[in-house]
Design an enzyme around this catalytic site. Sequence first.
Site, PDB file in Angstrom:
ATOM      1  N   HIS A 371       0.128   6.642   1.802  1.00  0.00           N
ATOM      2  CA  HIS A 371       1.168   6.789   0.776  1.00  0.00           C
ATOM      3  C   HIS A 371       0.623   6.931  -0.628  1.00  0.00           C
ATOM      4  CE1 HIS A 371       4.683   5.730   3.329  1.00  0.00           C
ATOM      5  NE2 HIS A 371       3.797   5.012   3.980  1.00  0.00           N
ATOM      6  N   LYS A 566      12.908   3.220 -11.327  1.00  0.00           N
ATOM      7  CA  LYS A 566      11.805   3.135 -10.350  1.00  0.00           C
ATOM      8  C   LYS A 566      10.881   2.028 -10.833  1.00  0.00           C
ATOM      9  CE  LYS A 566      10.771   7.533 -11.386  1.00  0.00           C
ATOM     10  NZ  LYS A 566      10.586   8.214 -10.113  1.00  0.00           N
ATOM     11  N   ARG A 567       9.884   1.660 -10.008  1.00  0.00           N
ATOM     12  CA  ARG A 567       8.911   0.691 -10.468  1.00  0.00           C
ATOM     13  C   ARG A 567       8.289   1.153 -11.791  1.00  0.00           C
ATOM     14  NH1 ARG A 567       7.863  -4.079  -7.325  1.00  0.00           N
ATOM     15  NH2 ARG A 567       6.098  -4.257  -8.744  1.00  0.00           N
ATOM     16  N   LYS A 572       3.762   6.758 -13.509  1.00  0.00           N
ATOM     17  CA  LYS A 572       5.130   7.280 -13.456  1.00  0.00           C
ATOM     18  C   LYS A 572       5.633   7.688 -14.841  1.00  0.00           C
ATOM     19  CE  LYS A 572       6.281   4.463  -9.373  1.00  0.00           C
ATOM     20  NZ  LYS A 572       6.688   5.431  -8.325  1.00  0.00           N
ATOM     21  N   THR A 674      10.990   9.376  -3.541  1.00  0.00           N
ATOM     22  CA  THR A 674      12.177   9.509  -2.687  1.00  0.00           C
ATOM     23  C   THR A 674      13.438   9.347  -3.531  1.00  0.00           C
ATOM     24  OG1 THR A 674      11.805   7.192  -2.105  1.00  0.00           O
ATOM     25  CG2 THR A 674      11.180   8.848  -0.466  1.00  0.00           C
ATOM     26  N   LYS A 678      17.315  11.355  -3.710  1.00  0.00           N
ATOM     27  CA  LYS A 678      18.637  10.711  -3.785  1.00  0.00           C
ATOM     28  C   LYS A 678      19.437  11.286  -4.944  1.00  0.00           C
ATOM     29  CE  LYS A 678      16.307   6.724  -1.895  1.00  0.00           C
ATOM     30  NZ  LYS A 678      15.572   5.470  -2.194  1.00  0.00           N
TER      31      LYS A 678
HETATM   32  C1  Z57 Z   1       4.559   2.500  -2.570  1.00  0.00           C
HETATM   33  O1  Z57 Z   1       5.835   2.242  -2.841  1.00  0.00           O
HETATM   34  C2  Z57 Z   1       4.104   3.793  -2.429  1.00  0.00           C
HETATM   35  C3  Z57 Z   1       2.785   4.015  -2.150  1.00  0.00           C
HETATM   36  C4  Z57 Z   1       1.928   2.938  -2.004  1.00  0.00           C
HETATM   37  O2  Z57 Z   1       0.640   3.148  -1.712  1.00  0.00           O
HETATM   38  C5  Z57 Z   1       2.395   1.648  -2.137  1.00  0.00           C
HETATM   39 BR1  Z57 Z   1       1.241   0.217  -1.906  1.00  0.00          BR
HETATM   40  C6  Z57 Z   1       3.702   1.418  -2.423  1.00  0.00           C
HETATM   41  C7  Z57 Z   1       5.090   4.922  -2.550  1.00  0.00           C
HETATM   42  C8  Z57 Z   1       4.605   6.138  -3.309  1.00  0.00           C
HETATM   43  O3  Z57 Z   1       4.173   5.767  -4.592  1.00  0.00           O
HETATM   44  C9  Z57 Z   1       5.745   7.155  -3.390  1.00  0.00           C
HETATM   45  O4  Z57 Z   1       5.325   8.334  -4.033  1.00  0.00           O
HETATM   46  C10 Z57 Z   1       6.259   7.479  -1.998  1.00  0.00           C
HETATM   47  O5  Z57 Z   1       7.432   8.272  -2.071  1.00  0.00           O
HETATM   48  C11 Z57 Z   1       6.590   6.218  -1.234  1.00  0.00           C
HETATM   49  O6  Z57 Z   1       5.494   5.326  -1.226  1.00  0.00           O
HETATM   50  C12 Z57 Z   1       6.979   6.483   0.197  1.00  0.00           C
HETATM   51  O7  Z57 Z   1       6.047   7.321   0.826  1.00  0.00           O
END
Ligand code: Z57
Length: 828
Positions: A371, A566-567, A572, A674, A678
């Site tokens: 991810h 978002k976080r 970001k 994601t 939405k």
């Molecule tokens: C997290 O929320 C995501 C990646 C990570 O390595 C960790 Br730890 C937590 C997120 C990404 O930042 C997003 O870009 C992505 O859409 C999401 O994971 C689901 O794949």
Amino acid sequence: ARAPEAPVAASWTAPVLSASGDAVVDLRESIRAKLAFALGRTPESARPRDWFAATALALRERIVAACMASERSVPNKRVYYLSLEFLIGRLMSDAMNNLGLTETTRAALRELGVDLDAVQEAEPDAALGNGGLGRLAACFMESMASIGIPAMGYGIRYDHGLFRQSFEDGWQREAPETWLAEGNPWEFARPEATYAIGFGGAVTMSSAEAGVIRRHWQPAETVRAVAHDVPVVGWRGRHVNALRLWKAEAGEPVDLARFNGGDHVGAVAARMRAEAISRVLYPSDSSAEGQELRLRQEYFFTAASIQDLVARHVAERGDVRSLPDHAAIQLNDTHPAIAVPELMRLLLDVYGLAWEDAWHVTTHTLHYTNHTLLPEALETWPVELMERLLPRHMQIIYLINWMHLEEQAKHGRQGSADAAAYLAAISLIDESHGRRVRMGHLAFHGARRVNGVSALHTDLMRSTVFSDLHALDPDKIVNKTNGITFRRWFHNANPGLTRLAVETVGAGVLDNPELLRGLEAQAEDPAFVARYAAVRRERKEALAAIIAERTGIDVDPAALFDVQVKRIHEYKRQLLNIIETVALYQAIKAEPHRDWTPRVKIFAGKAAPSYVQAKLIIKLACDVARAVNDDPEVADRLKVVFLPNYSVSLAESIIPAADLSEQISTAGMEASGTGNMKFALNGALTVGTLDGANIEIRDHVGAENIFIFGLEADGVRARQAEPDYAARAIEASPRLAAALDMIAAGRFSPDEPGRFRPLTDDLRRRDQYLLTADFDDYWRVQRAIDAAWRDPRGWWAKAIRNTARMAWFSSDRAMREYAGEIWRVRLG
Ligand code: Z57
């Protein structure tokens, strides 16, 4: 806070599930009985929280009925989704809508004198996750149940989910979250499904038959993992899967020998140490957590899950060797990567398989999703810690690594200095700064398929972090672009827009989102546009009420709602948005009589408690908000809002009310995103970089219906190589320089003029995330957005085309792709 939903159930649901009078009476009596006999409360004394629990218990009974129907036969193959996070939020509207019982429940409660919306508001969010990764796992669970993939999710039943965020003078404060304080009506405790999980100790050897040496791990400590199941009911109640969450309990309630021997404190301490494992979710997102307790969590839930699924397999099929034919395990990031040596250990030490056979079973059962490629998020664990906590696993990792490196050396890459560098790069052990186990490499090597989460991210996996491993096995990495469940993010969060879609293209759209495309023909039809705009207006009024209630700020629902939720993370680039806000503020003050497009900038999101820079960004947003909102010269042209305590349920209120969706990460850094999906589905226009799934969203909605700006991923890399790129960019942009000067001079922090120097100094000196490179283009595109907003017909046509073209981003599509190309499992 939630507007009443109009009655739509009759046209939505299968006849057998619709709101007949009998069903209302049945449910009403069932709720009444739960309130009295399960909760021991009278209707007069019941609080909304009690009505919620009674309603949930009554619904749970109906889920169980559906569940028993879907469990009648043993499926040929099951999917096991291992994730340290499941950000499921509230479950009641999922349960009601998927069972087709929303209107039945509303009517049943009404007959009891209770308002369904108030009951729904009383449900606490299950915040067992931080952000995108955890929410993705929740969407995938819902989709698997909806399309009939036999699946089980495995995770941890944290006592405390993600912390509650509040603001004290604009600074983030964290408080513990207590979602279980009054119990959880959705879950079933399964004390019969308990496993012993070992830690520490030593490995002994014995020779078994034919001189084969067997190894036995003698852990120094054992913790019990106790299963708690939350049912996940799919669309139209056709299928029910379980989310199995492990709770940690002490091996012995108290160590009686120690207790009787007088060491009362020691006996209790051991118990506390065991139970600490499922106490709290680590609150960092996209950055690795190096603490021992975190590794204990990872091993605890992975080992319990692997033991559970292997036991189920052996009970059903008799032979552990056929595991890959009947089970597909998906590792959600590297958090469960210890599954590789754990499955090997079970197969070797418990089931007595030979190494080659065990390795075959392991590498044909496990799959791994990556991810992120951000270096700070790639997990590595010190060898010394692993040897102390998991001595047998460390032996197995060494052996896997030795065979892996031998294999490559054999292929003629031995001898030269080049070869040594190559072996160091593909080794499971990083020796460059102390010896550490690379969990990404371990998961990659142990998996049959490895996937990225958007097309760009998958390409970058192949060309950067995993390039050497990719060259060894070019078919291993595949792309599976993320998706979102439309049931929650469209039908449940935006019933007004869903009703409009149903009335326009037919109720089939609830089962087949491709039918949304039929809305395109109406994109310029004045009557349709008016209804679409009316739905948005109603959602914006509801959000304005929430904003007023929670922040005291009045916003005009007619203004452009510009949203970044978002976080909080530097990559970001919330800071880019804030600096643009400051520049806009200066521009308005310089020409107060121009016809500025009225905007409300809405922010929400949590910062990891230890992430100093992110917390300072929140403080800056709050300080800018105060200055701008208090300035009579700006009046209603610009407002800035930071909504506290962002959560899944707050997202459900914000997203349908957004006009503009900010997806402005530095290109190459957001794996997918994601939230971007939405918003676009609900008709917000995106302002974004060519990053993650934004690229695929542009391809689907059309370049004329999205606002793209900034460097692309290769441009980012090139720019980072230039000397002094930030200082030069600031010099070349008077508007950026002026905004930074205003912040640095303390204009927003008169009580502490130097407060934001860490932010502005970092931008001048380093600017790792290239805000300075993208600022001017961001400003340009924002002004183009102002102009587009002043043409309502053009704007709404774009918005409608976004909704009409987003079907592909359904997590049902993503799950079908995983099922066909990774898991090779049939849909039920
Ligand atoms: C997290 O929320 C995501 C990646 C990570 O390595 C960790 Br730890 C937590 C997120 C990404 O930042 C997003 O870009 C992505 O859409 C999401 O994971 C689901 O794949």
